[in-house]
Design an enzyme around this catalytic site. Sequence first.
Site, PDB file in Angstrom:
ATOM      1  CG  HIS A   1     -11.397  -1.035   8.999  1.00 31.99           C
ATOM      2  ND1 HIS A   1     -10.784  -1.609  10.078  1.00 31.99           N
ATOM      3  CD2 HIS A   1     -10.676  -1.429   7.920  1.00 31.99           C
ATOM      4  CE1 HIS A   1      -9.739  -2.321   9.676  1.00 31.99           C
ATOM      5  NE2 HIS A   1      -9.661  -2.224   8.362  1.00 31.99           N
TER       6      HIS A   1
ATOM      7  CG  ASP B   1       9.657  -0.667   5.333  1.00 32.39           C
ATOM      8  OD1 ASP B   1      10.291  -1.533   5.976  1.00 32.39           O
ATOM      9  OD2 ASP B   1       8.644  -0.926   4.663  1.00 32.39           O
TER      10      ASP B   1
ATOM     11  CD  GLU C   1     -11.291  -0.501  13.342  1.00 33.89           C
ATOM     12  OE1 GLU C   1     -11.760  -1.427  12.661  1.00 33.89           O
ATOM     13  OE2 GLU C   1     -10.275   0.136  13.020  1.00 33.89           O
TER      14      GLU C   1
ATOM     15  CG  ASP D   1     -10.417   3.428   6.800  1.00 34.71           C
ATOM     16  OD1 ASP D   1     -11.616   3.761   6.794  1.00 34.71           O
ATOM     17  OD2 ASP D   1     -10.013   2.350   6.313  1.00 34.71           O
TER      18      ASP D   1
ATOM     19  CB  CYS E   1      -5.587   4.106   5.423  1.00 37.12           C
ATOM     20  SG  CYS E   1      -6.635   5.500   5.048  1.00 37.12           S
ATOM     21  CB  ALA E   2      -2.013   1.011   8.607  1.00 33.90           C
TER      22      ALA E   2
ATOM     23  CB  ILE F   1      -0.977  -0.008   1.194  1.00 36.17           C
ATOM     24  CG1 ILE F   1      -1.919  -1.215   1.077  1.00 36.17           C
ATOM     25  CG2 ILE F   1      -1.782   1.285   1.257  1.00 36.17           C
ATOM     26  CD1 ILE F   1      -2.769  -1.493   2.303  1.00 36.17           C
TER      27      ILE F   1
HETATM   28  P1  NAD Z   1       2.841  -4.942   3.512  1.00 34.59           P
HETATM   29  O1  NAD Z   1       3.198  -6.119   4.334  1.00 34.59           O
HETATM   30  O2  NAD Z   1       2.895  -5.064   2.031  1.00 34.59           O
HETATM   31  O3  NAD Z   1       3.735  -3.701   3.927  1.00 34.59           O
HETATM   32  C1  NAD Z   1       4.012  -3.362   5.248  1.00 34.59           C
HETATM   33  C2  NAD Z   1       5.363  -2.680   5.266  1.00 34.59           C
HETATM   34  O4  NAD Z   1       5.624  -2.268   6.596  1.00 34.59           O
HETATM   35  C3  NAD Z   1       6.528  -3.602   4.856  1.00 34.59           C
HETATM   36  O5  NAD Z   1       7.299  -2.998   3.821  1.00 34.59           O
HETATM   37  C4  NAD Z   1       7.344  -3.743   6.134  1.00 34.59           C
HETATM   38  O6  NAD Z   1       8.729  -3.836   5.883  1.00 34.59           O
HETATM   39  C5  NAD Z   1       7.000  -2.463   6.850  1.00 34.59           C
HETATM   40  N1  NAD Z   1       7.215  -2.517   8.301  1.00 34.59           N
HETATM   41  C6  NAD Z   1       7.043  -3.558   9.141  1.00 34.59           C
HETATM   42  N2  NAD Z   1       7.374  -3.199  10.395  1.00 34.59           N
HETATM   43  C7  NAD Z   1       7.750  -1.902  10.336  1.00 34.59           C
HETATM   44  C8  NAD Z   1       8.216  -0.964  11.295  1.00 34.59           C
HETATM   45  N3  NAD Z   1       8.359  -1.313  12.578  1.00 34.59           N
HETATM   46  N4  NAD Z   1       8.507   0.287  10.881  1.00 34.59           N
HETATM   47  C9  NAD Z   1       8.378   0.647   9.590  1.00 34.59           C
HETATM   48  N5  NAD Z   1       7.983  -0.207   8.628  1.00 34.59           N
HETATM   49  C10 NAD Z   1       7.666  -1.466   8.997  1.00 34.59           C
HETATM   50  O7  NAD Z   1       1.380  -4.516   3.985  1.00 34.59           O
HETATM   51  P2  NAD Z   1       0.303  -3.672   3.172  1.00 34.59           P
HETATM   52  O8  NAD Z   1      -0.528  -4.609   2.359  1.00 34.59           O
HETATM   53  O9  NAD Z   1       0.976  -2.525   2.534  1.00 34.59           O
HETATM   54  O10 NAD Z   1      -0.625  -3.174   4.376  1.00 34.59           O
HETATM   55  C11 NAD Z   1      -0.214  -2.136   5.242  1.00 34.59           C
HETATM   56  C12 NAD Z   1      -1.216  -1.935   6.360  1.00 34.59           C
HETATM   57  O11 NAD Z   1      -2.499  -1.618   5.826  1.00 34.59           O
HETATM   58  C13 NAD Z   1      -1.449  -3.162   7.234  1.00 34.59           C
HETATM   59  O12 NAD Z   1      -1.578  -2.742   8.579  1.00 34.59           O
HETATM   60  C14 NAD Z   1      -2.787  -3.667   6.803  1.00 34.59           C
HETATM   61  O13 NAD Z   1      -3.406  -4.380   7.825  1.00 34.59           O
HETATM   62  C15 NAD Z   1      -3.484  -2.365   6.512  1.00 34.59           C
HETATM   63  N6  NAD Z   1      -4.690  -2.479   5.672  1.00 34.59           N
HETATM   64  C16 NAD Z   1      -5.764  -1.692   5.978  1.00 34.59           C
HETATM   65  C17 NAD Z   1      -6.926  -1.777   5.223  1.00 34.59           C
HETATM   66  C18 NAD Z   1      -8.108  -0.918   5.545  1.00 34.59           C
HETATM   67  O14 NAD Z   1      -9.224  -1.314   5.272  1.00 34.59           O
HETATM   68  N7  NAD Z   1      -7.932   0.276   6.067  1.00 34.59           N
HETATM   69  C19 NAD Z   1      -7.004  -2.683   4.167  1.00 34.59           C
HETATM   70  C20 NAD Z   1      -5.880  -3.448   3.855  1.00 34.59           C
HETATM   71  C21 NAD Z   1      -4.725  -3.335   4.624  1.00 34.59           C
END
Ligand code: NAD
Length: 303
Positions: A277, A168, A259, A254, A228-229, A149
Amino acid sequence: MKILITDPIHEEAIKILKELGDVVVATDLSREELLKEIEDTDILVVRSGTKVDRELIERGKRLKIIGRAGVGVDNIDVEAATERGIIVVNAPDASSISVAELTIGLMLAAARNIVQANNSVKRGEWNRKKFKGIELYGKTLGVVGLGRIGQQVVKRAKAFGMNIIAYDPYVSKEFAESLGVKLVDDLNKLCELSDVITLHVPLTPKTKNMIGEEQIKRMKEGAIIVNCARGGLIDEKALYEALKNKKIRAAALDVFEEEPPKNNPLLELENLICTPHLGASTEEAQRAAGTIVAEQIKKIVNG
Ligand code: NAD
């Protein structure tokens, strides 16, 4: 072969699964009914509503595959499944673009007071001074987490002419540079340099409350925060204080620690905007989540 679907998934996914066996869609099962249904189920498909815990997995004597039509597998006891040799499949990339687009939307809404201005006009007001905003152009965007994302957000923010930095610890400087992003080696540094901060990391013991009092203190006056994480990445008490005293210009969330949020004082603040969300809630993301998982199941079944 019995395929049990216990959360609503896209009809196209159901169509694919019907080619493989008898599909039972039962999205309103009580826990007891679920424990009964699982006994003769070969493949279980869920979204986030069904808790696939050890007890359920152990009851599913015929269970071979668990499909999660979505990104994370937080609601599945993967360890218990692996012990039994059950394959768990999910769709990690299905909603990346949807979440990135919502992130950009919230960023713009926060910078231009879109939500507050909308509410004000609908109340019959016409207050053009109160809602003066800021441009994103030329501002520094701090992306925390340069995964699926985070990378989609970077692409879109570049089109706005933002200067992008990221924190990261698990990606290389070269990789970040290939995206046109300057990697910083310290979250505090990112906080000091950014006008807008957006979070895209998983919630882990390491990332819980990663944006706390200390990080907010280091942020620029009038910074914007978007999450949005996952709820829990930001210390909500510290955020409340910073929004109240306007150290932070606006926050857009979000996700919340709890929640839906209950008695959460953040919701009383004018400079906090939020959505329930909705990151993955698009037609495209839900179709992709279902069909990607169904296709994976098809591949496994067909060897
Ligand atoms: P991803 O695994 O592709 O990317 C996560 C990144 O975070 C990785 O590059 C990892 O190296 C990095 N990371 C891990 N620990 C870290 C730290 N301590 N400091 C900095 N970086 C760190 O995940 P994604 O698919 O990009 O998803 C990211 C977030 O979005 C997740 O929390 C996921 O749950 C959330 N998400 C939210 C929704 C929503 O509806 N709002 C939908 C999908 C995903």
